[in-house]
Design a protein around this motif. Structure first.
Motif, PDB file in Angstrom:
ATOM      1  N   GLY A 140      76.697  21.536  58.337  1.00 20.88           N
ATOM      2  CA  GLY A 140      78.126  21.346  58.099  1.00 20.88           C
ATOM      3  C   GLY A 140      78.711  21.787  56.780  1.00 20.88           C
ATOM      4  N   PRO A 141      78.542  23.075  56.339  1.00 18.66           N
ATOM      5  CA  PRO A 141      79.152  23.490  55.078  1.00 18.66           C
ATOM      6  C   PRO A 141      80.672  23.602  55.184  1.00 18.66           C
ATOM      7  N   PHE A 142      81.348  23.321  54.080  1.00 21.18           N
ATOM      8  CA  PHE A 142      82.784  23.561  53.988  1.00 21.18           C
ATOM      9  C   PHE A 142      83.086  23.986  52.557  1.00 21.18           C
ATOM     10  N   VAL A 143      83.766  25.126  52.408  1.00 15.77           N
ATOM     11  CA  VAL A 143      84.037  25.705  51.093  1.00 15.77           C
ATOM     12  C   VAL A 143      85.521  25.616  50.780  1.00 15.77           C
ATOM     13  N   PHE A 144      85.838  25.224  49.537  1.00 13.96           N
ATOM     14  CA  PHE A 144      87.212  25.265  49.056  1.00 13.96           C
ATOM     15  C   PHE A 144      87.192  25.658  47.573  1.00 13.96           C
ATOM     16  N   LYS A 145      88.342  25.990  47.060  1.00 12.91           N
ATOM     17  CA  LYS A 145      88.455  26.461  45.681  1.00 12.91           C
ATOM     18  C   LYS A 145      89.482  25.631  44.937  1.00 12.91           C
ATOM     19  N   ARG A 146      89.145  25.284  43.705  1.00 10.98           N
ATOM     20  CA  ARG A 146      90.071  24.533  42.848  1.00 10.98           C
ATOM     21  C   ARG A 146      89.861  24.977  41.404  1.00 10.98           C
ATOM     22  N   LYS A 147      90.915  25.449  40.791  1.00 11.79           N
ATOM     23  CA  LYS A 147      90.885  25.871  39.390  1.00 11.79           C
ATOM     24  C   LYS A 147      89.713  26.808  39.094  1.00 11.79           C
ATOM     25  N   ASP A 148      89.585  27.843  39.894  1.00 10.62           N
ATOM     26  CA  ASP A 148      88.583  28.894  39.720  1.00 10.62           C
ATOM     27  C   ASP A 148      87.143  28.428  39.949  1.00 10.62           C
ATOM     28  N   ILE A 149      86.969  27.222  40.457  1.00  5.65           N
ATOM     29  CA  ILE A 149      85.638  26.734  40.818  1.00  5.65           C
ATOM     30  C   ILE A 149      85.538  26.686  42.342  1.00  5.65           C
ATOM     31  N   TYR A 150      84.459  27.247  42.861  1.00  5.55           N
ATOM     32  CA  TYR A 150      84.193  27.178  44.295  1.00  5.55           C
ATOM     33  C   TYR A 150      83.324  25.956  44.569  1.00  5.55           C
ATOM     34  N   TYR A 151      83.721  25.200  45.569  1.00  2.00           N
ATOM     35  CA  TYR A 151      82.983  23.990  45.965  1.00  2.00           C
ATOM     36  C   TYR A 151      82.449  24.187  47.382  1.00  2.00           C
ATOM     37  N   LEU A 152      81.211  23.830  47.598  1.00  3.53           N
ATOM     38  CA  LEU A 152      80.625  23.817  48.942  1.00  3.53           C
ATOM     39  C   LEU A 152      80.112  22.408  49.198  1.00  3.53           C
TER      40      LEU A 152
ATOM     41  N   GLY B 210      70.720  26.685  46.151  1.00  9.34           N
ATOM     42  CA  GLY B 210      71.307  25.662  45.296  1.00  9.34           C
ATOM     43  C   GLY B 210      71.969  24.533  46.050  1.00  9.34           C
ATOM     44  N   LEU B 211      71.670  24.434  47.358  1.00  8.13           N
ATOM     45  CA  LEU B 211      72.215  23.353  48.188  1.00  8.13           C
ATOM     46  C   LEU B 211      71.109  22.342  48.444  1.00  8.13           C
ATOM     47  N   ASP B 212      70.786  21.575  47.438  1.00  5.20           N
ATOM     48  CA  ASP B 212      69.654  20.647  47.513  1.00  5.20           C
ATOM     49  C   ASP B 212      69.846  19.632  48.628  1.00  5.20           C
ATOM     50  N   GLY B 213      68.814  19.424  49.442  1.00  7.64           N
ATOM     51  CA  GLY B 213      68.864  18.422  50.496  1.00  7.64           C
ATOM     52  C   GLY B 213      69.792  18.768  51.636  1.00  7.64           C
ATOM     53  N   HIS B 214      70.152  20.031  51.776  1.00  8.29           N
ATOM     54  CA  HIS B 214      71.116  20.465  52.784  1.00  8.29           C
ATOM     55  C   HIS B 214      70.625  20.194  54.205  1.00  8.29           C
ATOM     56  N   ARG B 215      71.543  19.759  55.091  1.00  7.34           N
ATOM     57  CA  ARG B 215      71.209  19.520  56.498  1.00  7.34           C
ATOM     58  C   ARG B 215      72.083  20.351  57.436  1.00  7.34           C
TER      59      ARG B 215
ATOM     60  N   CYS C  30      73.748  22.446  42.710  1.00  8.48           N
ATOM     61  CA  CYS C  30      74.015  21.134  43.315  1.00  8.48           C
ATOM     62  C   CYS C  30      74.487  20.140  42.257  1.00  8.48           C
ATOM     63  N   GLN C  31      75.581  19.442  42.560  1.00  7.20           N
ATOM     64  CA  GLN C  31      76.155  18.448  41.647  1.00  7.20           C
ATOM     65  C   GLN C  31      75.903  17.016  42.114  1.00  7.20           C
TER      66      GLN C  31
ATOM     67  N   SER D 291      77.978  21.340  45.941  1.00 12.17           N
ATOM     68  CA  SER D 291      77.507  22.300  44.955  1.00 12.17           C
ATOM     69  C   SER D 291      78.685  23.132  44.487  1.00 12.17           C
ATOM     70  N   THR D 292      78.576  23.701  43.308  1.00 15.52           N
ATOM     71  CA  THR D 292      79.648  24.515  42.756  1.00 15.52           C
ATOM     72  C   THR D 292      79.126  25.892  42.363  1.00 15.52           C
ATOM     73  N   ALA D 293      80.064  26.842  42.265  1.00 15.60           N
ATOM     74  CA  ALA D 293      79.710  28.206  41.876  1.00 15.60           C
ATOM     75  C   ALA D 293      80.951  28.893  41.318  1.00 15.60           C
ATOM     76  N   ILE D 294      80.739  30.040  40.666  1.00 18.88           N
ATOM     77  CA  ILE D 294      81.862  30.837  40.176  1.00 18.88           C
ATOM     78  C   ILE D 294      82.079  32.056  41.077  1.00 18.88           C
ATOM     79  N   ASN D 295      81.285  32.109  42.161  1.00 19.59           N
ATOM     80  CA  ASN D 295      81.376  33.182  43.134  1.00 19.59           C
ATOM     81  C   ASN D 295      81.286  32.568  44.525  1.00 19.59           C
ATOM     82  N   PRO D 296      82.087  33.010  45.488  1.00 21.35           N
ATOM     83  CA  PRO D 296      82.065  32.368  46.817  1.00 21.35           C
ATOM     84  C   PRO D 296      80.742  32.521  47.567  1.00 21.35           C
ATOM     85  N   LEU D 297      79.881  33.437  47.148  1.00 23.03           N
ATOM     86  CA  LEU D 297      78.564  33.579  47.772  1.00 23.03           C
ATOM     87  C   LEU D 297      77.448  33.072  46.870  1.00 23.03           C
TER      88      LEU D 297
END
Length: 544
Positions: free
Chosen positions: A204-216, A197-202, A242-243, A231-237
């Motif tokens: 340098g990932p970085f993950v953070f969490k805000r209001k129960d949403i995981y962002y990569l 779900g990481l469309d066009g990925h090259r 992709c947004q 991209s967002t998810a409801i689970n860290p894995l």
């Protein structure tokens, strides 16, 4: 009369607003004395924000020569302290012998220990994820080895969830993989799993969490210049969705960064090439605010650069900001009213189109220094902590060449003038030229002499005037040359040898019609038989 007073009041209010706004944050790029990239930002228990970037060395031989990690921190988003180098390839006994290959790092805190993760190639030229630890966030890191199970991966990112579970994200083959980390922070639990779900990925990932949403967040593969997607998810894995893009490209191909909340504001840290004039291997860390919509989606980040008005600082490297000044004349009393301390200015930022005249004494008396470009350290030219009065005006220059008198440089690399390995060119202090510096070549030529060049955009079918000052030392063999790389050299190739004139600047001027050309390559170069010392200064190209 009433209208005049109203306009004056509005002008004063706008000036006051500008001055207040100027105090709120450091302008981009935020690290000005060295080249940095791939910044991971973290907020620790001491209330400071820390930045853990990679380092672009100068001169650079591409990304392979990246080496050494510095740590920077701030408590006000205005002054960023360089805590110095915490790790270098020479400290890694299992690393590749020639050094380099120290790419984007990360740092996390757990149970009183700071864990610094860094990618580095081993002696077999295979990536490992190194780990160093310390009880301090910016010093005393000791190498502990590397992550077991993380071989061939780079660009590590470690995320600790609210429940204390630790996750490692890293890249191989332009794809991100992730897994849980064991409590020892040194071993992968299970296998690294491809993140979808990481469309066009090259990279340098970085993950953070805000209001129960995981962002990569991650740099994408947008041609020529990467952008930043998320991209967002409801689970860290994952699985991730992709947004889209939330950061447009900069002036260099790579895009790599992090998102962090500090003092109730979210920020993106990333890099561009502004400090070097767009050289892809000499980058500079920046930051800008991040805003979220009610549904959790991220708004497009507005990238900022430089200052709008001349900005004055108490410390070198544009730290400890006093404030800004619009056009006008300012004696000691005026400066104090504006929050700028006379006799304490150590660096000045000057936006394009402004002239700043600084005077040694009050009421515009004594020695004067005239600037049209940033001054990162006024000690170099002898006026730090001396300036007592200032005049600011608009520049009338029509020059299309950037850094035309070689006044701007970082780690000896001259901004906007390009050669990956610039030696034996050097910017030197020179009181005999137009400004305070000139460009010097000291050494021998060869069959294919090295040049230092700048590409300038021009308009087709337009007449231009090109001029430069050249100088050679007595006894120098061969010629110092300034030309247009054979395009308009019929009228604009300028040469000087010691037999013609030595130890004095000689001004040259020529004209050309651009015909169908949209660009001209200005070159500082020497003849193949050159042996000695030559100089360039005051390059001017303008419409005739």
């Amino acid at each position: 009369m009433r209208n005049h007073k109203t306009l004056l009041l509005i002008s004063l209010l706008l000036t006051a607003i500008t001055l207040v706004n100027a105090q709120k944050r450091r302008s981009n790029p935020i690290i000005s004395h060295m080249f940095t990239a791939d910044a991971t930002a973290r907020v620790w228990e001491d209330g400071r924000l820390y930045i853990y970037p990679s380092t672009d060395v100068a001169p650079s031989d591409g990304y392979t020569t990246m080496d050494g990690y510095h740590v920077f921190s701030t408590e006000d988003m205005i002054t960023f302290k360089d805590h110095g180098e915490i790790l270098h390839s020479r400290d890694v006994p299992w690393g590749v012998e020639k050094g380099g290959y120290m790419w984007a790092p990360d740092c996390v805190y757990k149970d009183g220990i700071y864990y610094f993760y860094f990618p580095h190639k081993n002696k077999d030229m295979v990536w490992e994820l190194g780990v160093a630890t310390s009880k301090n966030p910016a010093s005393d890191f000791k190498l502990q080895g590397y992550v077991k199970g993380g071989k061939t991966f780079c660009d590590p990112n470690v995320f600790i969830d609210d429940d204390g579970q630790i996750y490692l994200y890293a890249v191989v083959g332009a794809k991100t993989y992730a897994a849980k980390l064991k409590d020892n922070m040194m071993e992968i639990e299970g296998e690294m799993v491809l993140q979808t779900g990481l469309d066009g990925h090259r990279e340098g990932p970085f993950v953070f969490k805000r209001k129960d949403i995981y962002y990569l967040i991650y740099p994408d593969d947008y041609p020529k210049f990467n952008k930043m997607r998320y991209s967002t998810a409801i689970n860290p894995l994952g699985p991730w969705e992709c947004q889209g893009v939330f950061v447009d490209h900069t002036d260099v191909i790579t895009m790599h960064g992090s998102v962090v909340e500090y003092k109730n504001q979210w920020y993106l840290f990333y890099h561009n090439g502004n400090l070097s004039g767009g050289k892809g291997h000499n980058r500079s860390v920046c930051f800008d605010p991040v805003y979220f919509n009610e549904d959790g989606s991220i708004q497009m980040v507005k990238q900022t650069l430089g200052v709008d008005l001349p900005t004055f600082h108490n410390a070198i490297n544009f730290n400890e900001m006093f404030g800004t000044l619009p056009i006008g004349n300012y004696n000691k009393s005026d400066l104090k009213k504006q929050g700028i301390q006379p006799g304490a200015i150590s660096s000045i930022q000057i936006p394009e189109g402004y002239v700043v005249e600084c005077f040694e004494k009050n009421n515009y008396k004594g020695k004067v220094w005239k600037f049209e470009e940033d001054r990162i350290d006024l000690n170099d030219i002898g006026c730090s902590d001396i300036i007592s009065s200032i005049k600011i005006s608009k520049s009338k220059s029509e020059n299309l060449a950037k850094n035309a008198s070689f006044e701007l440089a970082t780690q000896a690399m001259v901004k906007y003038w390009y050669n990956r390995n610039f030696k034996p060119f050097a910017r030197i202090l020179d009181s005999t030229g137009l400004g305070y510096y000139s460009l010097q070549y000291k050494g021998k030529g060869d069959e294919k002499p090295k040049d230092l060049s700048q590409k300038v955009a021009i308009i087709p079918n337009t007449n231009y005037e090109l001029s430069v000052q050249l100088k050679v030392e007595a006894g120098t063999k061969g010629k110092v040359i300034f030309d247009t790389n054979n395009v308009f050299d019929g009228s604009c190739k300028f040469e000087l040898d010691a037999n013609t004139k030595a130890r004095e600047w000689v001004a040259f001027k020529g004209e050309f019609n651009s015909a169908d050309a949209k660009e001209v390559n200005l070159r500082c170069i020497i003849s193949p038989d050159f042996e000695g010392t030559g100089y360039w200064d005051n390059v001017v190209i303008k419409e005739k």
